[in-house]
Design a protein around this motif. Structure first.
Motif, PDB file in Angstrom:
ATOM      1  N   GLN A 103       0.813  -1.214   0.000  1.00  0.00           N
ATOM      2  CA  GLN A 103       0.000   0.000   0.000  1.00  0.00           C
ATOM      3  C   GLN A 103       0.850   1.268   0.000  1.00  0.00           C
ATOM      4  OE1 GLN A 103      -3.384   0.132  -0.398  1.00  0.00           O
ATOM      5  NE2 GLN A 103      -3.163  -2.074  -0.761  1.00  0.00           N
ATOM      6  N   GLU A 104       2.015   1.219   0.623  1.00  0.00           N
ATOM      7  CA  GLU A 104       2.894   2.382   0.604  1.00  0.00           C
ATOM      8  C   GLU A 104       3.377   2.661  -0.816  1.00  0.00           C
ATOM      9  OE1 GLU A 104       7.096   3.945   2.622  1.00  0.00           O
ATOM     10  OE2 GLU A 104       6.091   2.144   3.397  1.00  0.00           O
ATOM     11  N   ALA A 105       3.745   1.579  -1.520  1.00  0.00           N
ATOM     12  CA  ALA A 105       4.175   1.744  -2.913  1.00  0.00           C
ATOM     13  C   ALA A 105       3.026   2.241  -3.779  1.00  0.00           C
ATOM     14  CB  ALA A 105       4.708   0.417  -3.450  1.00  0.00           C
ATOM     15  N   PHE A 133      -7.791  -2.267 -10.579  1.00  0.00           N
ATOM     16  CA  PHE A 133      -7.262  -3.352  -9.763  1.00  0.00           C
ATOM     17  C   PHE A 133      -8.374  -4.285  -9.321  1.00  0.00           C
ATOM     18  CE2 PHE A 133      -6.951   0.817  -7.660  1.00  0.00           C
ATOM     19  CZ  PHE A 133      -7.990   0.754  -6.740  1.00  0.00           C
ATOM     20  N   THR A 134      -7.954  -5.500  -8.995  1.00  0.00           N
ATOM     21  CA  THR A 134      -8.901  -6.526  -8.602  1.00  0.00           C
ATOM     22  C   THR A 134      -9.319  -6.350  -7.150  1.00  0.00           C
ATOM     23  OG1 THR A 134      -9.281  -8.915  -8.546  1.00  0.00           O
ATOM     24  CG2 THR A 134      -7.102  -8.168  -7.875  1.00  0.00           C
ATOM     25  N   TRP A 135     -10.520  -6.765  -6.832  1.00  0.00           N
ATOM     26  CA  TRP A 135     -11.004  -6.753  -5.457  1.00  0.00           C
ATOM     27  C   TRP A 135     -10.451  -7.974  -4.720  1.00  0.00           C
ATOM     28  CZ3 TRP A 135     -16.687  -5.042  -4.311  1.00  0.00           C
ATOM     29  CH2 TRP A 135     -16.883  -4.919  -2.928  1.00  0.00           C
ATOM     30  N   ILE A 136     -10.616  -9.158  -5.328  1.00  0.00           N
ATOM     31  CA  ILE A 136     -10.079 -10.403  -4.772  1.00  0.00           C
ATOM     32  C   ILE A 136      -9.239 -11.079  -5.837  1.00  0.00           C
ATOM     33  CG2 ILE A 136     -10.604 -12.691  -3.827  1.00  0.00           C
ATOM     34  CD1 ILE A 136     -13.190 -11.613  -2.723  1.00  0.00           C
ATOM     35  N   GLN A 152     -14.121 -12.088  -8.878  1.00  0.00           N
ATOM     36  CA  GLN A 152     -14.025 -13.017  -7.754  1.00  0.00           C
ATOM     37  C   GLN A 152     -14.796 -12.526  -6.539  1.00  0.00           C
ATOM     38  OE1 GLN A 152     -12.750 -16.032  -8.045  1.00  0.00           O
ATOM     39  NE2 GLN A 152     -12.127 -15.636 -10.148  1.00  0.00           N
ATOM     40  N   ALA A 153     -15.039 -11.240  -6.443  1.00  0.00           N
ATOM     41  CA  ALA A 153     -15.779 -10.702  -5.302  1.00  0.00           C
ATOM     42  C   ALA A 153     -17.263 -11.018  -5.382  1.00  0.00           C
ATOM     43  CB  ALA A 153     -15.568  -9.194  -5.210  1.00  0.00           C
ATOM     44  N   ASN A 194      -8.202  -7.190  -1.440  1.00  0.00           N
ATOM     45  CA  ASN A 194      -7.607  -5.861  -1.400  1.00  0.00           C
ATOM     46  C   ASN A 194      -8.510  -4.865  -0.674  1.00  0.00           C
ATOM     47  OD1 ASN A 194      -5.194  -6.371  -2.846  1.00  0.00           O
ATOM     48  ND2 ASN A 194      -6.331  -6.346  -4.773  1.00  0.00           N
ATOM     49  N   PRO A 195      -7.933  -3.878   0.003  1.00  0.00           N
ATOM     50  CA  PRO A 195      -8.722  -2.827   0.667  1.00  0.00           C
ATOM     51  C   PRO A 195      -9.229  -1.821  -0.370  1.00  0.00           C
ATOM     52  CG  PRO A 195      -6.386  -2.382   0.972  1.00  0.00           C
ATOM     53  CD  PRO A 195      -6.479  -3.699   0.240  1.00  0.00           C
ATOM     54  N   VAL A 196     -10.192  -2.260  -1.150  1.00  0.00           N
ATOM     55  CA  VAL A 196     -10.560  -1.489  -2.343  1.00  0.00           C
ATOM     56  C   VAL A 196     -11.159  -0.126  -2.016  1.00  0.00           C
ATOM     57  CG1 VAL A 196     -10.786  -3.443  -3.922  1.00  0.00           C
ATOM     58  CG2 VAL A 196     -12.729  -2.775  -2.506  1.00  0.00           C
ATOM     59  N   ARG A 197     -11.921  -0.019  -0.959  1.00  0.00           N
ATOM     60  CA  ARG A 197     -12.514   1.296  -0.669  1.00  0.00           C
ATOM     61  C   ARG A 197     -11.434   2.338  -0.418  1.00  0.00           C
ATOM     62  NH1 ARG A 197     -18.065   0.610   2.936  1.00  0.00           N
ATOM     63  NH2 ARG A 197     -19.041  -0.975   1.621  1.00  0.00           N
ATOM     64  N   GLU A 198     -10.444   1.964   0.372  1.00  0.00           N
ATOM     65  CA  GLU A 198      -9.349   2.895   0.654  1.00  0.00           C
ATOM     66  C   GLU A 198      -8.543   3.190  -0.612  1.00  0.00           C
ATOM     67  OE1 GLU A 198     -10.102   0.189   2.285  1.00  0.00           O
ATOM     68  OE2 GLU A 198     -10.315   0.648   4.421  1.00  0.00           O
TER      69      GLU A 198
END
Length: 406
Positions: A155-157, A171-174, A204-205, A182-186
């Motif tokens: 997440q830092e990158a 990006f993918t959710w799962i 996949q979600a 993945n923390p998609v909302r953030e």
């Protein structure tokens, strides 16, 4: 609320068969899930009772088919908490939806040389190749979020890679390969703050998590029906109306037009602007039936059940000699593993002889496999109808296969 596994399994006719003299244990759900009777019945009713083309016919069957098709769109919009059914575009699946977005963004002149498209190491090829093609056409650059050793995104990158040149983030959710959630909302909020359009691959979600497009905040969400108990060849792209209205059409033909002359064509409004030609009418109706099935069971109930299964599988497999699990401990849907000195294809072939169906290979994630220095994994993936007994059968089958391969 506990899941009544026997009652659920009774709704899936394909599960009740034997493979090589053993009861089928179907653990390839991330590739495609089996279909409940409600979905099978919806498909059959369309062909038996109202089979006709839609939207332009005046006869009874055409009107009935049109009504059923558009009712399906409304059901799906409600399921996704979309503000407008016209935001739901029927596609052939996630791949089709992502290609649609990549193509119209290219046609819309959003990208210029030096602009950036941001994706992640976890992506399926369908969320890599369309963006590569778009970058080749426009001179934009593709940037990739790296992942940690546990299969979670850095997440830092990610935040470092976001700049004012980032025009698209996809990006993918799962992860279909590792089950990483993945923390998609953030991530969506961060990408939107940077001024990017955001697409979420929810293939996949869809069978595991509640999808609330308003709460997510993305511009586009793509998913496939066949992973969520619906037929193959049907999926959807949800997009914010203001964004879709501003973008040009993709394919030309019937339905996506208002008026055609040899001098000029006037395009139709949403959703038909992006639905050229005769759609998969039966598929859309069956997709709505699949969503209603999941809603009747409850996504929270499904999620809790599958979490128990995947944790049990992880515990059982990790106890076997030489097994490495890929992905974080809080994975969802899929469990990927490798075994030292054993090729994933050989393992999958042997446990198939014991009636256990899994997926082997790179799972259309070759860059991810390269990141871990492997050619592929064995992947067990779970659905609402799987049981603890089937998880135990998987572990037993892998253990027996290992004794034969070593």
């Amino acid at each position: 609320m506990a899941l009544d596994s026997a009652a659920i399994r009774a709704e899936f006719p394909c599960l009740h068969q034997s493979v090589n003299g053993r009861p089928l244990v179907y653990l390839d759900n991330a590739a495609t899930a089996q279909k409940p009777r409600a979905v099978l019945d919806a498909s059959r009713r369309y062909y038996e009772e109202i089979n006709a083309n839609i939207h332009r016919g005046t006869h009874h069957l055409a009107r009935a088919a049109t009504s059923a098709h558009e009712a399906a769109r409304e059901t799906i919009a409600r399921y996704l908490n979309a503000t407008d059914p016209a935001e739901v575009i029927f596609t052939s699946g996630t791949t089709d939806g992502i290609n649609l977005v990549a193509s119209v963004i290219g046609l819309g002149g959003i990208l210029a040389p030096g602009d950036e498209v941001l994706i992640s190491t976890l992506e399926h090829h369908s969320n890599i190749v369309p963006w590569q093609m778009l970058c080749e056409r426009t001179g934009a650059m593709l940037k990739v979020i790296p992942c940690h050793e546990d299969g979670s995104l850095d997440q830092e990158a990610f935040r470092t890679l976001l700049t004012d040149r980032t025009k698209i983030a996809a990006f993918t959710w799962i992860s279909n390969a590792f089950g990483t959630v993945n923390p998609v909302r953030e991530m969506i909020a961060a990408a939107k703050s940077a001024g990017a359009l955001v697409l979420i691959d929810a293939a996949q979600a869809a069978p595991h998590l509640t999808i609330d497009v308003q709460a997510l905040g993305a511009d586009f969400v793509a998913l496939s029906g066949h992973k969520a108990y619906a037929p193959t060849g049907i999926g959807l792209l949800w997009g914010k109306r203001a964004v879709l209205d501003a973008l040009p059409p993709w394919r030309g033909g019937g339905e996506m037009i208002k008026e055609v002359t040899f001098a000029k064509t006037t395009y139709n409004e949403l959703p038909f602007k992006y639905e050229a030609g005769t759609p998969n009418i039966e598929g859309a109706i069956a997709l709505a039936a699949a969503f209603e099935f999941m809603e009747s069971v409850g996504l929270e109930v499904i999620g809790e059940h599958e979490t128990k299964l995947i944790r049990r599988a992880a515990e059982g497999l990790s106890a076997l000699s030489g097994v490495r699990l890929y992905g974080p401990d809080d994975r969802a849907g899929a469990l990927s593993f490798g075994i030292e000195g054993v090729h994933h294809y050989d393992l999958g072939t042997l446990i198939d002889q014991m009636g256990v169906a899994v997926r082997t290979g790179h799972h259309c994630c070759q860059p991810l496999m390269a990141r871990f220095g492997i050619t592929g994994t064995t992947r067990a993936s779970f659905a609402v109808y799987n049981t603890e007994a089937e998880v135990d059968a998987l572990v037993t089958a892998v253990d027996k296969a290992l004794s034969m391969l070593r």
